[in-house]
Design a protein around this motif. Sequence first.
Motif, short mmCIF file in Angstrom:
data_model
loop_
_atom_site.label_atom_id
_atom_site.label_comp_id
_atom_site.label_asym_id
_atom_site.label_seq_id
_atom_site.Cartn_x
_atom_site.Cartn_y
_atom_site.Cartn_z
N TYR A 1 62.01 51.70 67.53
CA TYR A 1 63.32 52.03 66.97
C TYR A 1 64.52 51.71 67.85
CZ TYR A 1 60.65 54.32 63.37
OH TYR A 1 59.78 54.58 62.34
N GLU A 2 64.30 51.28 69.08
CA GLU A 2 65.44 51.02 69.96
C GLU A 2 66.02 49.65 69.72
OE1 GLU A 2 64.94 50.91 74.36
OE2 GLU A 2 66.08 52.77 74.18
N TYR A 10 63.65 80.19 62.32
CA TYR A 10 64.14 79.01 63.04
C TYR A 10 62.94 78.15 63.43
CZ TYR A 10 66.16 76.16 66.76
OH TYR A 10 66.55 75.10 67.54
N SER A 11 63.10 76.81 63.39
CA SER A 11 62.01 75.92 63.77
C SER A 11 62.52 74.75 64.59
CB SER A 11 61.26 75.41 62.54
OG SER A 11 62.07 74.56 61.80
N GLU A 12 61.64 74.22 65.43
CA GLU A 12 61.90 73.03 66.23
C GLU A 12 60.72 72.09 66.06
OE1 GLU A 12 64.29 75.08 69.96
OE2 GLU A 12 62.30 74.29 70.32
N GLU A 13 60.99 70.78 66.19
CA GLU A 13 59.93 69.79 66.17
C GLU A 13 59.91 69.08 67.51
OE1 GLU A 13 59.47 68.60 61.52
OE2 GLU A 13 60.69 67.28 62.75
N TRP A 14 58.69 68.88 68.04
CA TRP A 14 58.52 68.25 69.35
C TRP A 14 57.50 67.13 69.27
CZ3 TRP A 14 60.64 69.64 74.19
CH2 TRP A 14 61.52 70.73 74.15
N ILE A 15 57.76 66.09 70.05
CA ILE A 15 56.85 64.95 70.18
C ILE A 15 56.35 64.93 71.62
CG2 ILE A 15 56.73 62.43 70.14
CD1 ILE A 15 59.01 62.63 68.00
N ASP A 16 55.07 64.66 71.83
CA ASP A 16 54.53 64.59 73.18
C ASP A 16 55.20 63.46 73.96
OD1 ASP A 16 52.78 66.69 72.74
OD2 ASP A 16 51.13 65.37 72.14
N LYS A 17 55.46 63.72 75.25
CA LYS A 17 56.17 62.76 76.09
C LYS A 17 55.50 61.39 76.14
CE LYS A 17 59.23 64.48 79.42
NZ LYS A 17 59.56 64.72 80.81
N GLU A 18 54.18 61.36 76.12
CA GLU A 18 53.49 60.06 76.23
C GLU A 18 53.69 59.20 74.99
OE1 GLU A 18 50.36 63.16 75.09
OE2 GLU A 18 51.79 63.00 76.71
N ILE A 49 56.76 58.91 73.46
CA ILE A 49 58.16 58.46 73.44
C ILE A 49 58.28 56.94 73.62
CG2 ILE A 49 60.42 58.67 74.58
CD1 ILE A 49 59.72 61.19 73.04
N PRO A 50 57.54 56.30 74.55
CA PRO A 50 57.66 54.84 74.67
C PRO A 50 57.33 54.09 73.38
CG PRO A 50 56.57 55.73 76.61
CD PRO A 50 56.70 56.85 75.62
N LYS A 51 56.38 54.58 72.60
CA LYS A 51 56.05 53.94 71.32
C LYS A 51 57.24 54.02 70.37
CE LYS A 51 51.30 55.52 71.68
NZ LYS A 51 50.32 56.44 71.10
N LEU A 52 57.91 55.16 70.35
CA LEU A 52 59.09 55.32 69.49
C LEU A 52 60.23 54.40 69.95
CD1 LEU A 52 59.21 59.16 68.95
CD2 LEU A 52 58.70 57.43 67.25
N SER A 82 48.35 54.09 65.52
CA SER A 82 48.19 55.49 65.14
C SER A 82 49.55 56.14 65.02
CB SER A 82 47.37 56.23 66.19
OG SER A 82 46.07 55.71 66.26
N PRO A 83 49.75 56.92 63.97
CA PRO A 83 51.02 57.63 63.85
C PRO A 83 51.22 58.60 65.01
CG PRO A 83 49.82 57.67 61.78
CD PRO A 83 48.89 57.13 62.82
N ILE A 84 52.46 58.87 65.34
CA ILE A 84 52.81 59.82 66.39
C ILE A 84 52.91 61.19 65.76
CG2 ILE A 84 54.62 60.49 67.99
CD1 ILE A 84 55.15 57.44 68.29
N LEU A 85 52.19 62.15 66.31
CA LEU A 85 52.18 63.50 65.76
C LEU A 85 53.45 64.25 66.15
CD1 LEU A 85 48.49 64.53 66.48
CD2 LEU A 85 49.46 63.58 64.39
#
Length: 70
Positions: free
Chosen positions: A69-70, A52-60, A62-65, A38-41
């Motif tokens: 990508y690491e 002004y805008s910011e983009e945030w990803i839910d902490k849970e 982050i491990p998938k990212l 599933s894509p990460i929202l």
Amino acid sequence: MKNTNICPKCQDKDILMIPGTIDVYRTGNNIHVGWFCSPILVNRYVCCNCGYSEEWIDKEDIPKLKKKYE
């Protein structure tokens, strides 16, 4: 803005939260980490005063990212 509901640029409190989406053909405001995963929202926070805008990803998510990508 996510945590304070205050714009860091202009200090206004009129903040919109625009939730990440998964639309047709997996488009929308998200990050793909794999074909079958599933894509990460990615949620956006926008100041209605200055834009002004910011983009945030839910902490849970982050491990998938990190795995992808690491």
